[in-house]
Design a protein around this motif. Sequence first.
Motif, PDB file in Angstrom:
ATOM      1  N   ALA A 467       0.816  -1.224   0.000  1.00 10.18           N
ATOM      2  CA  ALA A 467       0.000   0.000   0.000  1.00 10.18           C
ATOM      3  C   ALA A 467       0.844   1.267   0.000  1.00 10.18           C
ATOM      4  CB  ALA A 467      -0.947  -0.011   1.198  1.00 10.18           C
ATOM      5  N   LEU A 468       1.988   1.256   0.680  1.00  7.36           N
ATOM      6  CA  LEU A 468       2.814   2.456   0.815  1.00  7.36           C
ATOM      7  C   LEU A 468       3.922   2.526  -0.238  1.00  7.36           C
ATOM      8  CD1 LEU A 468       3.117   2.458   4.709  1.00  7.36           C
ATOM      9  CD2 LEU A 468       1.627   3.881   3.301  1.00  7.36           C
ATOM     10  N   ASP A 469       3.833   1.688  -1.258  1.00  2.00           N
ATOM     11  CA  ASP A 469       4.846   1.658  -2.319  1.00  2.00           C
ATOM     12  C   ASP A 469       6.262   1.510  -1.750  1.00  2.00           C
ATOM     13  OD1 ASP A 469       2.934   2.008  -4.381  1.00  2.00           O
ATOM     14  OD2 ASP A 469       2.882   4.152  -3.949  1.00  2.00           O
ATOM     15  N   PRO A 470       6.504   0.462  -0.953  1.00  2.00           N
ATOM     16  CA  PRO A 470       7.825   0.302  -0.333  1.00  2.00           C
ATOM     17  C   PRO A 470       8.877  -0.114  -1.348  1.00  2.00           C
ATOM     18  CG  PRO A 470       6.514  -1.647   0.044  1.00  2.00           C
ATOM     19  CD  PRO A 470       5.608  -0.665  -0.645  1.00  2.00           C
ATOM     20  N   GLU A 471      10.134   0.032  -0.943  1.00  2.00           N
ATOM     21  CA  GLU A 471      11.249  -0.416  -1.774  1.00  2.00           C
ATOM     22  C   GLU A 471      11.727  -1.799  -1.354  1.00  2.00           C
ATOM     23  OE1 GLU A 471      14.242   2.798  -1.850  1.00  2.00           O
ATOM     24  OE2 GLU A 471      12.588   4.054  -1.160  1.00  2.00           O
ATOM     25  N   VAL A 472      11.614  -2.088  -0.055  1.00  2.00           N
ATOM     26  CA  VAL A 472      12.067  -3.372   0.485  1.00  2.00           C
ATOM     27  C   VAL A 472      10.921  -4.015   1.262  1.00  2.00           C
ATOM     28  CG1 VAL A 472      13.686  -4.526   2.046  1.00  2.00           C
ATOM     29  CG2 VAL A 472      14.459  -2.588   0.667  1.00  2.00           C
ATOM     30  N   ILE A 473      10.731  -5.319   1.047  1.00  2.00           N
ATOM     31  CA  ILE A 473       9.728  -6.068   1.807  1.00  2.00           C
ATOM     32  C   ILE A 473      10.434  -7.212   2.526  1.00  2.00           C
ATOM     33  CG2 ILE A 473       7.700  -7.551   1.670  1.00  2.00           C
ATOM     34  CD1 ILE A 473       6.647  -5.871  -0.567  1.00  2.00           C
ATOM     35  N   ILE A 474      10.193  -7.302   3.832  1.00  2.00           N
ATOM     36  CA  ILE A 474      10.746  -8.381   4.651  1.00  2.00           C
ATOM     37  C   ILE A 474       9.688  -9.468   4.770  1.00  2.00           C
ATOM     38  CG2 ILE A 474      11.900  -8.984   6.804  1.00  2.00           C
ATOM     39  CD1 ILE A 474      13.265  -6.685   5.307  1.00  2.00           C
ATOM     40  N   CYS A 475       9.944 -10.624   4.187  1.00  2.00           N
ATOM     41  CA  CYS A 475       9.001 -11.744   4.219  1.00  2.00           C
ATOM     42  C   CYS A 475       9.469 -12.740   5.277  1.00  2.00           C
ATOM     43  CB  CYS A 475       8.929 -12.434   2.859  1.00  2.00           C
ATOM     44  SG  CYS A 475       8.470 -11.354   1.491  1.00  2.00           S
ATOM     45  N   ASP A 476       8.819 -12.764   6.435  1.00  2.00           N
ATOM     46  CA  ASP A 476       9.222 -13.643   7.530  1.00  2.00           C
ATOM     47  C   ASP A 476       8.353 -14.898   7.515  1.00  2.00           C
ATOM     48  OD1 ASP A 476      10.275 -14.783   9.759  1.00  2.00           O
ATOM     49  OD2 ASP A 476       9.718 -13.201  11.145  1.00  2.00           O
ATOM     50  N   GLU A 477       8.886 -15.976   6.928  1.00  2.00           N
ATOM     51  CA  GLU A 477       8.152 -17.246   6.792  1.00  2.00           C
ATOM     52  C   GLU A 477       6.783 -16.997   6.145  1.00  2.00           C
ATOM     53  OE1 GLU A 477       9.556 -20.003   7.312  1.00  2.00           O
ATOM     54  OE2 GLU A 477      10.923 -19.943   9.009  1.00  2.00           O
ATOM     55  N   ALA A 478       6.788 -16.226   5.063  1.00  2.00           N
ATOM     56  CA  ALA A 478       5.535 -15.733   4.494  1.00  2.00           C
ATOM     57  C   ALA A 478       4.694 -16.806   3.812  1.00  2.00           C
ATOM     58  CB  ALA A 478       5.825 -14.607   3.496  1.00  2.00           C
ATOM     59  N   VAL A 479       5.268 -17.977   3.520  1.00  2.00           N
ATOM     60  CA  VAL A 479       4.494 -19.016   2.839  1.00  2.00           C
ATOM     61  C   VAL A 479       4.530 -20.350   3.576  1.00  2.00           C
ATOM     62  CG1 VAL A 479       4.754 -17.961   0.565  1.00  2.00           C
ATOM     63  CG2 VAL A 479       6.443 -19.640   1.328  1.00  2.00           C
ATOM     64  N   SER A 480       5.146 -20.393   4.757  1.00  2.00           N
ATOM     65  CA  SER A 480       5.348 -21.685   5.424  1.00  2.00           C
ATOM     66  C   SER A 480       4.053 -22.315   5.913  1.00  2.00           C
ATOM     67  CB  SER A 480       6.322 -21.535   6.592  1.00  2.00           C
ATOM     68  OG  SER A 480       5.784 -20.705   7.592  1.00  2.00           O
ATOM     69  N   ALA A 481       3.019 -21.498   6.144  1.00  2.00           N
ATOM     70  CA  ALA A 481       1.764 -22.040   6.671  1.00  2.00           C
ATOM     71  C   ALA A 481       0.767 -22.398   5.570  1.00  2.00           C
ATOM     72  CB  ALA A 481       1.121 -21.017   7.621  1.00  2.00           C
ATOM     73  N   LEU A 482       1.185 -22.305   4.304  1.00  2.00           N
ATOM     74  CA  LEU A 482       0.259 -22.468   3.191  1.00  2.00           C
ATOM     75  C   LEU A 482       0.401 -23.828   2.528  1.00  2.00           C
ATOM     76  CD1 LEU A 482       0.701 -18.958   1.517  1.00  2.00           C
ATOM     77  CD2 LEU A 482      -0.982 -19.645   3.229  1.00  2.00           C
ATOM     78  N   ASP A 483      -0.698 -24.305   1.949  1.00  2.00           N
ATOM     79  CA  ASP A 483      -0.658 -25.530   1.163  1.00  2.00           C
ATOM     80  C   ASP A 483       0.231 -25.333  -0.056  1.00  2.00           C
ATOM     81  OD1 ASP A 483      -2.465 -26.675   2.881  1.00  2.00           O
ATOM     82  OD2 ASP A 483      -4.198 -26.075   1.710  1.00  2.00           O
TER      83      ASP A 483
END
Length: 567
Positions: A467-483
């Motif tokens: 939403a804030l048009d960031p330059e860097v995104i920190i993904c902390d285990e962003a997909v580990s809980a997904l099928d």
Amino acid sequence: MTTATVKIEETAIQDRPILEIKDLAITFTTGAGEFKAVKNAHLSIMPGETVAIVGESGSGKSTTALAAIGLLPGNGRVTGGQILLDGEDIAHASERRMIELRGSHIGMVPQDPMSNLNPVWKIGYQVRETLKANGRPDGPDDVARVLAEAGLPDAHRRARQYPHEFSGGMRQRALIAIGLSCAPKLLIADEPTSALDVTVQRRILDHLEKMTTELGTSVLLITHDLGLAAERADKVVVMYQGNVVEAGPSLELLRNPQHPYTKRLVESAPSLASRRIQSAKEQGVEAADLLVPAAAGRARDEVLQVRNLRKVYKLRQGMGQSTDFAAVDDVSFSVKRGTTTAIVGESGSGKSTVAKMVLRLESPTEGQIIFDGVDTAGLKGKELFTFRRRVQPIFQDPYGSLDPMYNIYRTIEEPLRIHKIGDAASREKKVRELLDQVALPQGTMQRYPNELSGGQRQRVAIARALALDPEVIICDEAVSALDVLVQAQVLNLLTELQSELGLTYLFITHDLAVVRQIADHVCVMEKGKLVETGTTDDVFDAPQQDYTRALLNAIPGASLLLPPAVA
């Protein structure tokens, strides 16, 4: 009865499935009417056999397992078919009969140990309750023996501790101890290691396999990880939208899937995908032809530099005494703009602590974090506020990171309002654009998190981060809980957004199979220290450290697609 007759009867019992499900149908009554969660499901498990049910969330795999142990929710009921346990149909058995069967005939290891262990009861008390309920000896030595058999050291002391004093792997061992404490004929293991690191996962599964083999226990393994199922199970049953669409010997099904859905599962499994890349390279096919790296040959400046980072916590030891614990110890790395750097390691390696310090949610004890040429440690007030607009997080659990009281519009719009960007009309327009970017329908705006699937919630979390048009995104285990299929969709979305918007990702994960798919560079952490770093190809193809090799070898199913000479 002659000895020969006894032997014939024993052989007949051994030839009979310990569990046989025939044409099972399960219906749930909801506010919107009746919903058929399982339709004509069928499977069988022979004595001493391990059978895995795989499929995405909502496929009916856990519902089928819960029906087998008589633990369907109050609004669910078996509306057709049979569940034969050792020849007895228990599909409509009374609760009294199911209480007799649970523990001694059917054991269960549920998915989330923090939700399934009572936080106010000591571990030993919870084991004792199971032994006592099944008429087994339940003294302190008996409890300690059960915990020791599950691989917990110093079992007498562990029995006096509470769940929060255990690590994730230890809590899972406690659940295994409870599930196998009465030597059941059948153990249902529902995603028993989905939240664990790959090395801990392997140790837990190795020990579970050893225990069930010694007890002669059959296992029904519920998982969304096809690689793990193929590696650990004799047979695999694939469920999709309540139906069994394919079943067969695990390796045969993995190497030659017949149903389109099974083919999609195999193609999406990250552990298998990473091995396909390696196999293709050995055949002269470039990995770039399979997955296009974000950095593809372009020179990049370093947007983030971490220098000699250290984080020390004070641990209380009682009597006013404390000791220093270095969660992060002298870590240095850099991240180039527009690329993805992954930090991998087991729980407790310090990778999430690094992420928190980069986000300025924690302050380093020593060292520097240089973002776009500025040391973030000195940022305060307005400067820190601006920094947080440029660096955004995506957290692990989409169920916990979204406010259940906010609808999706307010969830995504909130960062814009906090940073005083635009008016109401322009913010609504922005939210609509973000929903389009993450492939969610406009009607999602008025819904709440509990009305969305896990994958949809994670897309909302991504939209909020963008939403804030960031330059860097920190993904902390962003997909580990997904099928696995949803995971593949989210990873593809992140890759597409990076290509379109020039985003930089710092990807925190314990899953090296996912790293192979998305990262340009890899940093391996062990016990707070950075032990290896390099390009993804270098780290995967020629790891220098034993710890890195152990992480790679622990990827479930990674060698199953290769011929024996290569594997």
